[in-house]
Design a protein around this motif. Structure first.
Motif, PDB file in Angstrom:
ATOM      1  N   TYR A   1       6.033  30.658  31.438  1.00  0.00           N
ATOM      2  CA  TYR A   1       6.317  31.628  30.376  1.00  0.00           C
ATOM      3  C   TYR A   1       7.660  31.277  29.761  1.00  0.00           C
ATOM      4  O   TYR A   1       8.654  31.060  30.471  1.00  0.00           O
ATOM      5  CB  TYR A   1       6.356  33.051  30.942  1.00  0.00           C
ATOM      6  CG  TYR A   1       6.580  34.110  29.883  1.00  0.00           C
ATOM      7  CD1 TYR A   1       5.511  34.669  29.192  1.00  0.00           C
ATOM      8  CD2 TYR A   1       7.871  34.555  29.581  1.00  0.00           C
ATOM      9  CE1 TYR A   1       5.716  35.635  28.209  1.00  0.00           C
ATOM     10  CE2 TYR A   1       8.082  35.525  28.604  1.00  0.00           C
ATOM     11  CZ  TYR A   1       7.002  36.055  27.919  1.00  0.00           C
ATOM     12  OH  TYR A   1       7.204  37.004  26.942  1.00  0.00           O
ATOM     13  N   ARG A   2       7.697  31.195  28.435  1.00  0.00           N
ATOM     14  CA  ARG A   2       8.948  30.940  27.722  1.00  0.00           C
ATOM     15  C   ARG A   2       9.602  32.282  27.398  1.00  0.00           C
ATOM     16  O   ARG A   2       9.180  32.987  26.475  1.00  0.00           O
ATOM     17  CB  ARG A   2       8.682  30.158  26.432  1.00  0.00           C
ATOM     18  CG  ARG A   2       8.256  28.722  26.653  1.00  0.00           C
ATOM     19  CD  ARG A   2       8.359  27.931  25.348  1.00  0.00           C
ATOM     20  NE  ARG A   2       8.049  26.525  25.554  1.00  0.00           N
ATOM     21  CZ  ARG A   2       6.891  25.960  25.214  1.00  0.00           C
ATOM     22  NH1 ARG A   2       5.934  26.701  24.667  1.00  0.00           N
ATOM     23  NH2 ARG A   2       6.688  24.678  25.417  1.00  0.00           N
ATOM     24  N   TRP A   3      10.624  32.614  28.188  1.00  0.00           N
ATOM     25  CA  TRP A   3      11.284  33.902  28.011  1.00  0.00           C
ATOM     26  C   TRP A   3      12.466  33.752  27.069  1.00  0.00           C
ATOM     27  O   TRP A   3      13.321  32.882  27.257  1.00  0.00           O
ATOM     28  CB  TRP A   3      11.747  34.434  29.369  1.00  0.00           C
ATOM     29  CG  TRP A   3      12.356  35.801  29.303  1.00  0.00           C
ATOM     30  CD1 TRP A   3      11.721  36.968  28.981  1.00  0.00           C
ATOM     31  CD2 TRP A   3      13.716  36.145  29.571  1.00  0.00           C
ATOM     32  NE1 TRP A   3      12.596  38.022  29.030  1.00  0.00           N
ATOM     33  CE2 TRP A   3      13.841  37.546  29.392  1.00  0.00           C
ATOM     34  CE3 TRP A   3      14.841  35.415  29.948  1.00  0.00           C
ATOM     35  CZ2 TRP A   3      15.039  38.218  29.581  1.00  0.00           C
ATOM     36  CZ3 TRP A   3      16.036  36.078  30.136  1.00  0.00           C
ATOM     37  CH2 TRP A   3      16.130  37.466  29.951  1.00  0.00           C
ATOM     38  N   ASN A   4      12.527  34.612  26.062  1.00  0.00           N
ATOM     39  CA  ASN A   4      13.589  34.550  25.062  1.00  0.00           C
ATOM     40  C   ASN A   4      14.434  35.816  25.047  1.00  0.00           C
ATOM     41  O   ASN A   4      15.001  36.180  24.013  1.00  0.00           O
ATOM     42  CB  ASN A   4      12.986  34.316  23.671  1.00  0.00           C
ATOM     43  CG  ASN A   4      12.268  32.987  23.570  1.00  0.00           C
ATOM     44  OD1 ASN A   4      12.823  31.963  23.949  1.00  0.00           O
ATOM     45  ND2 ASN A   4      11.039  33.003  23.086  1.00  0.00           N
TER      46      ASN A   4
ATOM     47  N   HIS B   1       3.794  33.797  24.488  1.00  0.00           N
ATOM     48  CA  HIS B   1       4.814  32.953  25.110  1.00  0.00           C
ATOM     49  C   HIS B   1       4.333  32.265  26.387  1.00  0.00           C
ATOM     50  O   HIS B   1       5.100  31.541  27.018  1.00  0.00           O
ATOM     51  CB  HIS B   1       6.071  33.782  25.413  1.00  0.00           C
ATOM     52  CG  HIS B   1       6.797  34.217  24.179  1.00  0.00           C
ATOM     53  ND1 HIS B   1       8.022  34.869  24.228  1.00  0.00           N
ATOM     54  CD2 HIS B   1       6.488  34.102  22.866  1.00  0.00           C
ATOM     55  CE1 HIS B   1       8.422  35.137  22.993  1.00  0.00           C
ATOM     56  NE2 HIS B   1       7.496  34.690  22.147  1.00  0.00           N
TER      57      HIS B   1
ATOM     58  N   VAL C   1       2.472  29.476  28.539  1.00  0.00           N
ATOM     59  CA  VAL C   1       2.162  28.054  28.365  1.00  0.00           C
ATOM     60  C   VAL C   1       1.320  27.615  29.553  1.00  0.00           C
ATOM     61  O   VAL C   1       1.679  27.878  30.705  1.00  0.00           O
ATOM     62  CB  VAL C   1       3.443  27.196  28.306  1.00  0.00           C
ATOM     63  CG1 VAL C   1       3.086  25.727  28.144  1.00  0.00           C
ATOM     64  CG2 VAL C   1       4.350  27.659  27.168  1.00  0.00           C
TER      65      VAL C   1
END
Length: 278
Positions: free
Chosen positions: A164-167, A176, A178
């Protein structure tokens, strides 16, 4: 922290845990380590706080299933306990609604939480938390709540690698996630045909072509070991089918034929025989 390798991590705005984030357990374990002999012994004693806390953090919160229900797990072991949700308000929910993952045959009636009542309550205002352990192969990739999400979709069981791409967001965004497919390369022993106890896993590959190349190398090596000077292609192929190694790849990408080690060995045996004759 349990060991020198932490099983949970609180970064303030983001949390990570192996199986379940139960505030009472996390607080208790925050300064614990298995390097402490007394704590290590205590954690193995059924019924102690150390035993319950480490069990929930590492394996999940569990309840005995009602009505004497027994369900075999993925390894065929018969289980009388079920894993349960540790987030949201569980008050008044049925056995089916608190089960995680889903368990077939549970009744619709209100679940009795017993000693877990009140401690399983990861709230919507808590920081987002990510966890693993449950190997949800085949499940849709989606958060379990706005701020709760597993990243374990069966990586060790031919499922995809998930990240998970956490922003910095509080609410987990499904966009988000992947995922990468994982290809597993296994090898059977032709001499012990259909004996799965002789099967072994060579490795996991993110790229199918890399797995295919490795499988072909295994067949080539096996043909080389079984080849004798003057052998015909048919003799070498027969020797391979009797004594060689039989690699296969799971899964096969859509639109690609399954790799057959026997067919590949047949082609290579002809090439080796032609090369030798020349």
């Amino acid at each position: 922290m349990l060991t020198t390798k932490k099983k949970f991590l609180d970064l303030g705005d983001l949390r990570v845990v192996h199986a379940s984030w139960v505030a009472e357990d996390i607080a208790y374990l925050a300064d614990k380590t298995l390097l402490d002999r007394e704590f290590l012994i205590e954690a193995t004693r059924r019924g102690t706080q150390a035993w319950h806390a480490t069990g929930r953090v590492l394996k999940a919160a569990e309840l005995k299933m009602p009505d004497g229900i027994v369900v075999p797990d993925s390894n065929g072991i018969k289980r009388t306990n079920m894993r349960v949700r540790w987030w949201g308000d569980l008050a008044g929910l049925s056995w089916k609604e608190i089960a995680f993952p889903l368990v077939a045959g549970l009744p619709e009636g209100k679940a009795e939480l017993g000693d877990l009542d009140g401690i399983l309550a990861y709230g919507p205002d808590e920081p987002p938390v990510f966890f693993g352990h449950y190997k949800l192969k085949g499940y849709p990739v989606a958060p379990q709540a706005d701020n709760v999400a597993t990243l374990d979709y069966g990586l060790g069981h031919s499922g995809p690698a998930t990240a998970y791409r956490w922003n910095g967001e509080q609410v987990i965004d499904q966009e988000h996630y992947v995922q990468l497919p994982i290809f597993q390369l296994f090898v059977d022993d032709n001499f012990h045909y259909m004996d799965e106890s002789e099967r072994h896993l060579v490795g996991h590959f993110y790229d199918y072509e890399a797995a295919l190349e490795r499988a072909k190398r295994i067949v080539n090596q096996s043909l080389s070991e079984n080849h004798e000077e003057g052998m015909s292609a048919e003799e070498l192929e027969g020797r391979y089918r009797s004594f060689g190694e039989d690699p296969f790849i799971i899964p096969t990408p859509e639109g690609r034929p399954s790799f057959s080690a026997w067919n590949y060995a047949k082609e290579r045996a002809r090439e080796l025989s032609t090369s030798e004759d020349a």
